[in-house]
Design an enzyme around this catalytic site. Structure first.
Site, PDB file in Angstrom:
ATOM      1  NE  ARG A   1       2.084   1.682  -2.862  1.00 34.02           N
ATOM      2  CZ  ARG A   1       3.216   2.035  -3.464  1.00 34.02           C
ATOM      3  NH1 ARG A   1       3.261   3.148  -4.181  1.00 34.02           N
ATOM      4  NH2 ARG A   1       4.303   1.297  -3.346  1.00 34.02           N
TER       5      ARG A   1
ATOM      6  CG  ASN B   1      -3.432   2.395 -16.056  1.00 32.21           C
ATOM      7  OD1 ASN B   1      -4.283   2.846 -15.285  1.00 32.21           O
ATOM      8  ND2 ASN B   1      -2.887   3.118 -17.027  1.00 32.21           N
ATOM      9  NE  ARG B   2      -2.123  -2.976  -9.005  1.00 33.66           N
ATOM     10  CZ  ARG B   2      -2.231  -1.803  -8.357  1.00 33.66           C
ATOM     11  NH1 ARG B   2      -1.821  -0.693  -8.931  1.00 33.66           N
ATOM     12  NH2 ARG B   2      -2.752  -1.765  -7.150  1.00 33.66           N
ATOM     13  CG  LEU B   3      -0.514  -2.010 -18.239  1.00 31.51           C
ATOM     14  CD1 LEU B   3      -0.741  -1.158 -19.485  1.00 31.51           C
ATOM     15  CD2 LEU B   3      -0.769  -3.485 -18.558  1.00 31.51           C
TER      16      LEU B   3
END
Length: 211
Positions: free
Chosen positions: A8, A189-191
């Site tokens: 997610r 964005n997993r940043l």
């Protein structure tokens, strides 16, 4: 859906170094206040990871009962698996995960037992059933069946009938004095934002980590 496809996005908040406390304990306090206001169930639940003298790891969920400049405090049976681990190797780690706010806190440090008076004050604040339960449970040791525990409970109930239930010698608190504290905030964005505090002398060094 397969596990590989389970994911997610994170987008609730961010971490900006310019608005964070210089002291990570104060920053933890701010986050914990926000978690408490969000009415999250078991907000003080944390994973406690320990390792024995051979380095064999073990982890479990325990409850944070106090925190402050001296560290993070929890209570347990000193003869439990975690108690034996901490006797052999006092270094430990804590992890808090608050899914609803997309936040995580990781803490590494060294543990020590809190004073008996402090343990007694906390023990006396516990419900009667919890105080009795501390006496009967040889935590982490095998027992024959559920009836064994229930019979022990009745024995202890009769033993302390009409009296205060004292703190057992084998039960009390530990305080983890942190050397490293990391605050993690989920981002798109997993940043993810990761801010690491490392103890240096009497203060703290702060730096951003790659996600």
């Amino acid at each position: 859906m397969s596990l590989a496809d389970s994911r997610r996005e994170f987008s609730r908040s961010d971490l900006d170094e310019t608005t964070l406390h210089a002291d990570p304990i104060a920053q933890f306090g701010q986050w914990f206040d926000e978690v408490s206001r969000a009415d999250i169930t078991d907000a003080n639940a944390m994973t406690l990871a320990t390792a024995d003298a051979r380095g064999e790891p073990s982890a479990r969920i325990v409850l944070l009962k106090d925190f402050g400049p001296g560290g993070f405090t929890f209570y347990t049976n000193y003869e439990s698996r975690k108690g034996r681990d901490l006797r052999e190797n006092p270094r430990a780690a804590l992890v808090f995960y608050w899914k609803e706010l997309e936040r995580q806190v990781r803490i590494n440090g060294t543990t020590e037992r809190v004073g008996r008076e402090e343990s007694e004050r906390y023990f006396e604040s516990r419900p009667l059933g919890s105080r009795l339960g501390a006496w009967i449970s040889e935590q982490s040791r095998p027992v024959p069946d559920r009836h064994f525990l229930e019979d022990r409970l009745e024995e202890i109930r009769r033993r302390f009938a009409g009296d205060e239930v004292p703190l057992p010698e084998f039960w009390g608190g530990y305080r983890l004095r942190p050397g490293v504290i990391e605050f993690w905030q989920g981002r798109p964005n997993r940043l993810h934002d990761r801010i690491l505090y490392t103890r240096e002398h009497e203060g703290w060094k702060r730096e951003r980590l790659a996600p």
